[in-house]
Each structure stands twice: as C-alpha cells, then as structure tokens.
Write an enzyme that holds these catalytic residues in place. Structure first.
Site, PDB file in Angstrom:
ATOM      1  N   MET A  56      33.123  47.301  33.319  1.00  0.00           N
ATOM      2  CA  MET A  56      33.915  48.015  34.325  1.00  0.00           C
ATOM      3  C   MET A  56      35.401  47.865  33.995  1.00  0.00           C
ATOM      4  SD  MET A  56      31.839  47.873  37.872  1.00  0.00           S
ATOM      5  CE  MET A  56      32.191  46.201  38.327  1.00  0.00           C
ATOM      6  N   HIS A  63      34.381  39.954  27.271  1.00  0.00           N
ATOM      7  CA  HIS A  63      33.974  41.285  26.791  1.00  0.00           C
ATOM      8  C   HIS A  63      34.098  41.375  25.275  1.00  0.00           C
ATOM      9  CE1 HIS A  63      35.203  42.504  31.049  1.00  0.00           C
ATOM     10  NE2 HIS A  63      33.935  42.831  30.965  1.00  0.00           N
ATOM     11  N   GLY A 173      26.339  40.448  29.408  1.00  0.00           N
ATOM     12  CA  GLY A 173      26.681  39.022  29.446  1.00  0.00           C
ATOM     13  C   GLY A 173      25.694  38.222  30.280  1.00  0.00           C
ATOM     14  N   LYS A 175      26.332  35.752  32.085  1.00  0.00           N
ATOM     15  CA  LYS A 175      26.868  35.302  33.381  1.00  0.00           C
ATOM     16  C   LYS A 175      26.180  36.052  34.524  1.00  0.00           C
ATOM     17  CE  LYS A 175      30.912  36.629  35.001  1.00  0.00           C
ATOM     18  NZ  LYS A 175      30.602  37.201  36.331  1.00  0.00           N
ATOM     19  N   VAL A 202      31.132  33.307  28.127  1.00  0.00           N
ATOM     20  CA  VAL A 202      32.353  32.748  27.533  1.00  0.00           C
ATOM     21  C   VAL A 202      33.137  32.086  28.663  1.00  0.00           C
ATOM     22  CG1 VAL A 202      34.491  33.275  26.290  1.00  0.00           C
ATOM     23  CG2 VAL A 202      32.386  34.522  25.749  1.00  0.00           C
TER      24      VAL A 202
HETATM   25  O1  PAF Z   1      28.471  43.974  34.427  1.00  0.00           O
HETATM   26  C1  PAF Z   1      29.199  44.963  34.677  1.00  0.00           C
HETATM   27  O2  PAF Z   1      30.372  45.016  34.311  1.00  0.00           O
HETATM   28  C2  PAF Z   1      28.628  46.116  35.482  1.00  0.00           C
HETATM   29  O3  PAF Z   1      27.759  45.661  36.456  1.00  0.00           O
HETATM   30  C3  PAF Z   1      27.946  47.180  34.604  1.00  0.00           C
HETATM   31  C4  PAF Z   1      26.736  46.642  33.888  1.00  0.00           C
HETATM   32  C5  PAF Z   1      28.954  47.712  33.590  1.00  0.00           C
HETATM   33  C6  PAF Z   1      27.507  48.362  35.468  1.00  0.00           C
HETATM   34  O4  PAF Z   1      28.578  48.942  36.133  1.00  0.00           O
END
Ligand code: PAF
Length: 313
Positions: A56, A63, A173, A175, A202
């Site tokens: 997001m 990330h 992830g 988490k 992480v």
């Molecule tokens: O983990 C996230 O950032 C969100 O839940 C995802 C998987 C991108 C869905 O919007």
C-alpha cells in the site's frame, strides 16, 4: 535475470519491445489494469517470468526485502502501491495512512523494479462495483474479529491485483501472518496459478517490526512499541526452557507488553500455523500472534515459538 526492459520515466503505455541487457532499470508507472495486462502478456511472449509485490505504498526497508526476493525469483518485478479503502474498517485509519508517492517511485527506481502499478480507487472500484471475496473462517477470527471486513477487503484487492498482473510469484511479508494464511487459502480455492512466497519480517535495531504505520508513532509510543518484540522474545525464551502451556506463555507476553501504559493489548494468542486454531499446548511450529494499540496506532507482530528468527536472536 534474462533481460530487462528500459523504459522512459513515467509513461502509461510502455513500449515492450526495447530489451537491454543493462543493470539500470527505469521504473514505469502504470495506472490501469488493461495496460498492465498487455505489458505482462508481452513479457510472457518474450519468455520472461513476472513477480508481484503487493503493497500500500509508504515503502520502507521491509518492502525492499520483498522486492529483493521478487527480483531473485522473477525476471520482471511489478510493485503495486494501492492504498486499498476496502480493507480499512476505520475511516480515520485510512485518512491517516501515509502517502509517499514520489519517495516510493524513487525507491522502486533505485531497487530494480520494472513497473510501479498505482491504480486510482475509481479504477479499482468503479461505480457499481459490488463483488467481495470472502475467505470464510480464516477471515473471521483474530485480526478479522477485531477488524470486521478487513480481510474481505484484502482478499478482494489481491484477487484484482493477481488478475491484472497474472504473476508467476507474489511476495508477502510474514509480519501479516494471518493475511498470508487468508491469501494462500484464497489462491488455492480460486485456482490462481501464482506461487506465494513469504518473506521474513524485517526489524528495526531494537526489534520493532517494520511497518508503514510506524511513522505515526510519537517518540514515547515508539519507545513503548519495543515492548511487542520484547514480549514475543520472552515467550520464546520461556518456551525454550520447556514450558509448553500456552496460557503461561501468553501471560509472559501480556505481562511484558503491558508494562507501558501506552500499550493497549488487543489480543495475544498462540496458534497452529496452518489452521490458526488457538492451541493450549504449544509446539515449536506454533506462532505467537500479538495485536496492540500503541499511542493510538494499531500494530501487529508474531513469532514462531521454536524458530531461530525469534526477535533478538
Ligand atoms: O499488506 C499489505 O500491504 C496489504 O494488505 C495488501 C496485501 C497490499 C493488500 O492491500
């Protein structure tokens, strides 16, 4: 990596026929699912595999580790940065979610991402949109019980992302442990051909799991948030001494975490890693899940009780 595409800065209709064996990859911004589908079809025609990292936005080091894994498993890496309104049961949480679009673009550019997929809410959910993907059972417990509708929003948007990107692999992830369980179930039930890869959490130097929400912690809350990691670590230590009574292990976590008045524990449970059923006798593969509100910010974390990646180890 067989070959990479080098695109111009941010066009929405990329040319897909310019292959260069260069290390420098120019990230391309795509905002529509049709353009993404065409792009991916062209990649397949050229024999390239595709990896998707759904996010997001508000990209951080956590990330980057997902992107790194995607690069090692696929020729072409797509990162989506859509802040999905459907998965926020709380409007304020949605409004406060950090938006860092140019920083995200730079991070993608610097880390070998080929495509940044950033559709608008109107493109994702046009007027009249009325389909929801619900993974019964797994979506209704733990985080799903505290945040009704949250996993429906996640399952629905991930279905749309997988449909548009049709990736060979997608990286999530660890988490978000329950999210991974929900997505794995959905991928299996709906017959998506994608392979789900789960990346280790992480952590900051003091053990706090990296999260886009961490930027909302003020300094007092940031310091209190370390308690989550400490609580999980303490449970692993007590488990290592031979204590398998889940109630005792759970209390160890709660006691450690609750030492700060800024931390409001929502739940601590020890669960089976596949069914997410709460266990009473814990084993090394079972997972301690915690959710807490720290200085007004909801945080989650987890650890596999018998793992070497226990926080602090
Ligand atoms: O983990 C996230 O950032 C969100 O839940 C995802 C998987 C991108 C869905 O919007």
């Amino acid at each position: 990596m067989k070959c990479v595409l080098a695109f111009g800065p941010t066009t929405s209709t990329p040319s897909t026929d310019r292959f260069q064996p260069s290390k420098r990859v120019h990230v391309d911004l795509i905002t529509s699912p049709d353009v993404l589908q065409t792009f991916v079809l062209d990649q397949r025609r050229h024999g390239n595999t595709v990896g998707l990292v759904p996010t997001m936005g508000a990209l951080h080091r956590g990330h980057l580790s997902l992107i790194d894994i995607a690069r090692r498993h696929a020729d072409i890496v797509i990162v989506s940065t859509f802040v999905n309104p459907l998965q926020f049961e709380n409007r304020r949480d949605f409004d406060l979610y950090p938006l860092t679009q140019s920083a995200d673009e730079e991070m993608c550019q610097a880390n070998g991402v080929h495509v940044l997929y950033r559709p608008t809410p109107e493109v994702m959910y046009p007027s009249g949109f009325s389909t929801t993907v619900h993974v019964a059972g797994l979506s209704d417990i733990l985080e799903g019980a505290s945040r009704p509708g949250h996993f429906d929003g996640v399952a629905t948007v991930v279905t749309k992302l997988l449909t548009a990107a049709d990736p060979d692999i997608a990286v999530f992830g660890a988490k978000d442990f329950q999210q991974v369980a929900v997505i794995r179930r959905m991928v299996s039930d709906l017959g998506f051909r994608v392979r789900i890869i789960v990346a280790p959490t992480v952590r900051e130097d003091d053990g706090l799991a990296m999260s886009s929400r961490n930027v909302r912690l003020d300094s007092e809350a940031r310091s209190a948030a370390r308690g989550l990691h400490r609580g999980l670590h303490a449970a692993c230590e007590v488990f290592a001494t031979g204590t398998t009574d889940a109630a005792i292990l759970r209390n160890v976590v709660i006691a450690k975490v609750s030492s700060s008045p800024l931390v409001n524990v929502d739940y601590v449970h020890i669960v089976d890693p596949y069914s997410l059923d709460i266990v009473s006798e814990a084993g090394p593969d079972d997972v301690v899940l915690i959710a807490a509100v720290v200085g007004g910010v909801r945080l989650i974390d987890n650890v596999v009780l018998g793992s070497n990646d226990a926080p602090g180890s």
